[in-house]
Each structure stands twice: as C-alpha cells, then as structure tokens.
Write a protein that holds these residues in place. Sequence first.
Motif, PDB file in Angstrom:
ATOM      1  N   TYR A  23       0.807  -1.239  -0.128  1.00 11.99           N
ATOM      2  CA  TYR A  23      -0.140   0.070  -0.123  1.00 11.99           C
ATOM      3  C   TYR A  23       0.939   1.397  -0.187  1.00 11.99           C
ATOM      4  O   TYR A  23       2.344   1.187   0.521  1.00 11.99           O
ATOM      5  CB  TYR A  23      -0.753   0.009   1.167  1.00 11.99           C
ATOM      6  N   TRP A  24       0.370   2.475  -0.278  1.00 11.83           N
ATOM      7  CA  TRP A  24       1.062   3.545  -0.259  1.00 11.83           C
ATOM      8  C   TRP A  24       0.108   4.828  -0.215  1.00 11.83           C
ATOM      9  O   TRP A  24      -1.122   4.502  -0.157  1.00 11.83           O
ATOM     10  CB  TRP A  24       1.948   3.886  -1.341  1.00 11.83           C
ATOM     11  N   ASN A  25       0.571   5.943  -0.033  1.00  7.93           N
ATOM     12  CA  ASN A  25      -0.107   7.034   0.411  1.00  7.93           C
ATOM     13  C   ASN A  25      -0.814   6.832   2.045  1.00  7.93           C
ATOM     14  O   ASN A  25      -1.954   7.110   2.406  1.00  7.93           O
ATOM     15  CB  ASN A  25      -1.628   7.595  -0.388  1.00  7.93           C
ATOM     16  N   MET A  26       0.141   6.200   2.621  1.00  9.27           N
ATOM     17  CA  MET A  26       0.039   5.951   4.081  1.00  9.27           C
ATOM     18  C   MET A  26      -0.535   7.001   4.985  1.00  9.27           C
ATOM     19  O   MET A  26      -1.096   6.857   5.848  1.00  9.27           O
ATOM     20  CB  MET A  26       1.098   4.915   4.437  1.00  9.27           C
ATOM     21  N   PHE A  27       0.601   7.911   4.776  1.00 10.58           N
ATOM     22  CA  PHE A  27       0.406   9.020   5.890  1.00 10.58           C
ATOM     23  C   PHE A  27      -0.748   9.684   5.881  1.00 10.58           C
ATOM     24  O   PHE A  27      -1.394  10.479   6.736  1.00 10.58           O
ATOM     25  CB  PHE A  27       1.623  10.039   5.651  1.00 10.58           C
ATOM     26  N   LEU A  28      -1.442   9.847   4.464  1.00  9.60           N
ATOM     27  CA  LEU A  28      -2.532  10.663   4.459  1.00  9.60           C
ATOM     28  C   LEU A  28      -3.775   9.735   4.504  1.00  9.60           C
ATOM     29  O   LEU A  28      -5.067  10.014   4.119  1.00  9.60           O
ATOM     30  CB  LEU A  28      -2.683  11.315   3.080  1.00  9.60           C
ATOM     31  N   PHE A  29      -3.666   8.321   4.606  1.00 12.40           N
ATOM     32  CA  PHE A  29      -4.913   7.626   4.762  1.00 12.40           C
ATOM     33  C   PHE A  29      -5.861   7.858   5.729  1.00 12.40           C
ATOM     34  O   PHE A  29      -7.008   8.100   5.385  1.00 12.40           O
ATOM     35  CB  PHE A  29      -4.515   6.072   5.113  1.00 12.40           C
ATOM     36  N   PRO A  30      -5.719   8.516   6.871  1.00  8.82           N
ATOM     37  CA  PRO A  30      -6.659   8.831   7.769  1.00  8.82           C
ATOM     38  C   PRO A  30      -7.591  10.158   7.225  1.00  8.82           C
ATOM     39  O   PRO A  30      -8.737   9.981   7.389  1.00  8.82           O
ATOM     40  CB  PRO A  30      -6.124   9.193   9.221  1.00  8.82           C
ATOM     41  N   ALA A  31      -6.895  10.957   6.485  1.00  6.13           N
ATOM     42  CA  ALA A  31      -7.546  12.086   5.976  1.00  6.13           C
ATOM     43  C   ALA A  31      -8.376  11.493   4.694  1.00  6.13           C
ATOM     44  O   ALA A  31      -9.704  12.068   4.675  1.00  6.13           O
ATOM     45  CB  ALA A  31      -6.660  12.963   5.390  1.00  6.13           C
ATOM     46  N   VAL A  32      -8.032  10.763   3.770  1.00  3.28           N
ATOM     47  CA  VAL A  32      -8.829  10.184   2.798  1.00  3.28           C
ATOM     48  C   VAL A  32      -9.967   9.498   3.277  1.00  3.28           C
ATOM     49  O   VAL A  32     -10.976   9.866   2.854  1.00  3.28           O
ATOM     50  CB  VAL A  32      -7.844   9.355   2.102  1.00  3.28           C
ATOM     51  N   LEU A  33      -9.567   8.675   4.453  1.00  2.00           N
ATOM     52  CA  LEU A  33     -10.922   7.743   4.991  1.00  2.00           C
ATOM     53  C   LEU A  33     -11.946   8.970   5.554  1.00  2.00           C
ATOM     54  O   LEU A  33     -13.006   8.613   5.229  1.00  2.00           O
ATOM     55  CB  LEU A  33     -10.370   7.064   5.971  1.00  2.00           C
ATOM     56  N   PHE A  34     -11.494  10.071   6.059  1.00  2.00           N
ATOM     57  CA  PHE A  34     -12.298  10.843   6.719  1.00  2.00           C
ATOM     58  C   PHE A  34     -13.202  11.608   5.705  1.00  2.00           C
ATOM     59  O   PHE A  34     -14.398  11.623   5.783  1.00  2.00           O
ATOM     60  CB  PHE A  34     -11.615  11.831   7.751  1.00  2.00           C
TER      61      PHE A  34
END
Length: 251
Positions: A178-189
Amino acid sequence: MEYAEYKIMFEAEDSHWWYKGLRGVLFALLRLKRANSRSLKFLDAGCGTGGNLAALQKAGFDCEGFDFSPVAVEFCRARGLESVSLGSILHIPYPERTFDIVISCDVLNDAGTADEERALAEVFRVLKPGGRLFLNLPAFSFLRGEHDRATDVARRYTSREIRRKLIRAGFLPVRVSYWNMFLFPAVLFVRVLRHGRGGKSEPRSDIAVPPAPVNRLLTLMMRLERSLIGNFDLPIGSSLAVVAKRPEESK
C-alpha cells in the motif's frame, strides 16, 4: 472518463503531489536507478495523458504506450510523446515477448476493463520471460466515493486479492505494498464524510493541484514514503503498488 477529467489529469500530472508520489513509488519498486536498466524496453499499458511515460523517457528509458481513449492519446501528443497509439489492455497491440517491463496505472480497476483475467493474460503475453509488471491500483472498497464515479473506477483491491489474481494469471508477485499511508486517515475521513451526504452530489475527481505550500508539503511526505517503500511494504494506504514477474522459462 469525460474530456474534462482528462484535461484535469493532463494539467495536474507534472506538479500534483499524488502523481509525483506515484512516480516515486514506480521508480523505487522497480529500482530504476541501476545503470544497466537503461537498455530495458518499457510499455505503459493505458498511459492516460502520458505523465508517467514522459517521466520514463526523460530518465532515458526506451518506452512505448497505448490508451483506449483517443482523447488521452491527443493529450499525449500535446505533451510531445510520439510513441503512443490507440489500444486496449484486453487486446494489447504488440507481439508476444516484446517488453522487459510493463507498467499499468489505474487501468485494471477501470470500468472499461471488463475482464481482469484477459487483461493480465495479455500483459503476461507481451512480457519477456523474466520480465516485470508494475501495477498501481486504488485500495479498499470502503474508500469508494465521488472520485471513483468521476474517473470510472469500478473496483478497489486489497493486497491479498491482487496477489491471488496475479498468481492465477501465472505471475510471481515480488512486491505488494500500500502507499499514501500518511494521508490515509484524511482520505478515509473525507470519503466517510461524503458518504454521509448520501452520494447525491455531482461526481468529481479529487485531482486538483492544491496551493503551492500545501502541495510542497504533501510532496515531501510522498518522498518520505518513497524512501520507506524502497525497503519494505507499507501496511495501509489509499493506493496499492505491485511488482510481479513473468517466470523464466525452464531450460
């Protein structure tokens, strides 16, 4: 996709943090800094408006590409790319065993790719024995949203699922991260927030270049992820990057 979405992609690919991050992941997982890799022949299967193809050519690699959309091919021409033609990943317009590396970014998941098995079989066919496939795919079905509708994303994947599909097609998975890990919480939100509105708004993609300071910050975060993904697979992220190999033929 509509013409407007291709135009957005064309205008964003050179500077948008996500596209820069994708190219970083591509170069890191395929380890393209090696001097002997300059002789490799690449195919971009579903090259879109040509940002990745242009980056590979700029780095000195021998590359060709195709896309199903005449609009995408027009934008490639506007970018100065000549080795691009019309074609479908379901019927790749090249002889078997032509390429050392095939890249295909956000194509297998597309609504126009109705037969995933056929697409992977075609990629397998045009790869040389020992050749490698790089895939970029959207991750996790629970992240479906307006962006998916606007860009014709029909499927999202997990690492286990894509491994299974690749093995069934005859490939040997090498890296699945997987990648874009650091922004994953923001994407999910953001996706959950939009789901809460009932999904009744006009579909629109998430690709828009943010203000320069924000874009620079996010680009730096992607560079950090690139350094991490060069050494180990990341456990979570909104995208999924894959390297798989066509086995060498037994003698």
